[in-house]
Design a protein around this motif. Structure first.
Motif, mmCIF file in Angstrom:
data_model
loop_
_atom_site.group_PDB
_atom_site.id
_atom_site.type_symbol
_atom_site.label_atom_id
_atom_site.label_comp_id
_atom_site.label_asym_id
_atom_site.label_seq_id
_atom_site.Cartn_x
_atom_site.Cartn_y
_atom_site.Cartn_z
ATOM 1 N N ASN A 233 3.992 -0.055 34.746
ATOM 2 C CA ASN A 233 3.177 -1.239 34.460
ATOM 3 C C ASN A 233 3.242 -1.604 32.984
ATOM 4 O O ASN A 233 3.333 -2.791 32.627
ATOM 5 C CB ASN A 233 1.719 -1.020 34.880
ATOM 6 C CG ASN A 233 1.530 -1.110 36.379
ATOM 7 O OD1 ASN A 233 2.395 -1.605 37.090
ATOM 8 N ND2 ASN A 233 0.398 -0.624 36.865
ATOM 9 N N SER A 234 3.216 -0.598 32.111
ATOM 10 C CA SER A 234 3.295 -0.864 30.670
ATOM 11 C C SER A 234 4.637 -1.495 30.326
ATOM 12 O O SER A 234 4.705 -2.442 29.518
ATOM 13 C CB SER A 234 3.118 0.428 29.877
ATOM 14 O OG SER A 234 1.821 0.926 30.053
ATOM 15 N N ALA A 235 5.709 -0.990 30.946
ATOM 16 C CA ALA A 235 7.039 -1.555 30.689
ATOM 17 C C ALA A 235 7.112 -2.990 31.209
ATOM 18 O O ALA A 235 7.706 -3.867 30.561
ATOM 19 C CB ALA A 235 8.111 -0.690 31.336
ATOM 20 N N LEU A 236 6.519 -3.250 32.367
ATOM 21 C CA LEU A 236 6.545 -4.599 32.936
ATOM 22 C C LEU A 236 5.664 -5.572 32.154
ATOM 23 O O LEU A 236 5.960 -6.767 32.089
ATOM 24 C CB LEU A 236 6.090 -4.564 34.396
ATOM 25 C CG LEU A 236 7.062 -3.945 35.390
ATOM 26 C CD1 LEU A 236 6.397 -3.839 36.759
ATOM 27 C CD2 LEU A 236 8.335 -4.761 35.479
ATOM 28 N N LYS B 194 4.874 -10.775 29.448
ATOM 29 C CA LYS B 194 4.435 -11.559 28.299
ATOM 30 C C LYS B 194 5.572 -12.447 27.791
ATOM 31 O O LYS B 194 5.361 -13.615 27.460
ATOM 32 C CB LYS B 194 3.924 -10.648 27.183
ATOM 33 C CG LYS B 194 2.561 -10.063 27.478
ATOM 34 C CD LYS B 194 2.071 -9.208 26.325
ATOM 35 C CE LYS B 194 0.702 -8.633 26.627
ATOM 36 N NZ LYS B 194 0.201 -7.801 25.530
ATOM 37 N N VAL B 195 6.781 -11.860 27.740
ATOM 38 C CA VAL B 195 7.945 -12.640 27.293
ATOM 39 C C VAL B 195 8.195 -13.780 28.265
ATOM 40 O O VAL B 195 8.382 -14.936 27.877
ATOM 41 C CB VAL B 195 9.187 -11.742 27.146
ATOM 42 C CG1 VAL B 195 10.451 -12.567 26.945
ATOM 43 C CG2 VAL B 195 9.000 -10.756 26.001
ATOM 44 N N GLN B 196 8.200 -13.477 29.575
ATOM 45 C CA GLN B 196 8.468 -14.513 30.574
ATOM 46 C C GLN B 196 7.351 -15.551 30.610
ATOM 47 O O GLN B 196 7.610 -16.736 30.833
ATOM 48 C CB GLN B 196 8.662 -13.882 31.953
ATOM 49 C CG GLN B 196 9.983 -13.142 32.061
ATOM 50 C CD GLN B 196 10.199 -12.513 33.426
ATOM 51 O OE1 GLN B 196 9.286 -12.485 34.241
ATOM 52 N NE2 GLN B 196 11.396 -12.012 33.649
ATOM 53 N N ARG B 197 6.121 -15.144 30.401
ATOM 54 C CA ARG B 197 5.015 -16.098 30.369
ATOM 55 C C ARG B 197 5.206 -17.076 29.211
ATOM 56 O O ARG B 197 5.000 -18.279 29.367
ATOM 57 C CB ARG B 197 3.682 -15.381 30.231
ATOM 58 C CG ARG B 197 2.529 -16.386 30.159
ATOM 59 C CD ARG B 197 1.188 -15.758 30.151
ATOM 60 N NE ARG B 197 0.845 -15.405 31.519
ATOM 61 C CZ ARG B 197 -0.100 -14.551 31.868
ATOM 62 N NH1 ARG B 197 -0.809 -13.955 30.941
ATOM 63 N NH2 ARG B 197 -0.340 -14.289 33.108
ATOM 64 N N GLY B 198 5.615 -16.509 28.072
ATOM 65 C CA GLY B 198 5.878 -17.377 26.911
ATOM 66 C C GLY B 198 6.984 -18.374 27.238
ATOM 67 O O GLY B 198 6.885 -19.564 26.893
ATOM 68 N N GLU B 199 8.043 -17.896 27.910
ATOM 69 C CA GLU B 199 9.147 -18.781 28.287
ATOM 70 C C GLU B 199 8.661 -19.826 29.281
ATOM 71 O O GLU B 199 9.043 -21.008 29.202
ATOM 72 C CB GLU B 199 10.305 -17.977 28.873
ATOM 73 C CG GLU B 199 11.008 -17.096 27.858
ATOM 74 C CD GLU B 199 12.038 -16.166 28.483
ATOM 75 O OE1 GLU B 199 12.191 -16.164 29.741
ATOM 76 O OE2 GLU B 199 12.682 -15.425 27.732
#
Length: 169
Positions: free
Chosen positions: A143-146, A151-156
């Motif tokens: 979960n920590s890795a995901l 967060k990166v994909q949400r920003g994108e």
């Protein structure tokens, strides 16, 4: 013509022999505690001849008692099937592999069966708990890795939404 009946008794197994030894020891301890014929004859106020006769009757009775107890124990073991049960137990133990100390079974436990079962259940629960905790730790790591990727994909996604919004605005 008379016919003699012969009872065929199988050779006693280890446990049957030990049971007979235990009965013999208990019988001897009991008979010894009676004090013998001299102790017995002191209970009577009789002359020397009668005292000797009483002592011989006592000795004969003790011999007969000893024989009768042994016969009754053998008969009880046979009639109840206990001798066969003990023979089966001996045979079963003979099939077991030897332990490091050369014995075929563990020493008897002083723990009551319910306590032993509860202890085994506690051990199994503890093992299961450790497995579940390891799985939970692995899941938390995943979960920590995901979370970083999310967060990166949400920003994108936010950037794409903003561009699409700008196109239709």
């Amino acid at each position: 013509e008379r016919v003699a009946l012969v009872m065929v008794v199988p050779a006693p197994t280890v446990r049957v022999k030990r049971l007979h030894e235990l009965v013999d020891r208990a019988l001897e301890t009991t008979l010894t505690s009676l004090g013998g014929s001299k102790e017995f004859t002191r209970c009577f106020t009789v002359g020397a001849a009668e005292r000797d006769y009483l002592a011989s009757v006592y000795d004969e009775a003790i011999v007969k008692l000893r024989e009768n107890v042994k016969v009754e124990v053998r008969k009880t073991l046979t009639d109840t099937g206990a001798a066969e049960d003990l023979a089966r137990l001996d045979a079963l133990l003979e099939q077991q592999p030897k332990l490091q100390d050369g014995k075929r079974c563990l020493a008897p436990s002083q723990i009551a069966p319910r306590e032993a079962a509860a202890g085994a259940a506690r051990q199994q629960r503890a093992v299961h708990k450790r497995k579940l905790q390891a799985m939970l730790a692995e899941l938390e790591n995943d979960n920590s890795a995901l979370l970083g990727k999310v967060k990166v994909q949400r920003g994108e996604c936010d950037a794409v939404i903003a561009r699409v919004g700008a196109l239709y605005a």
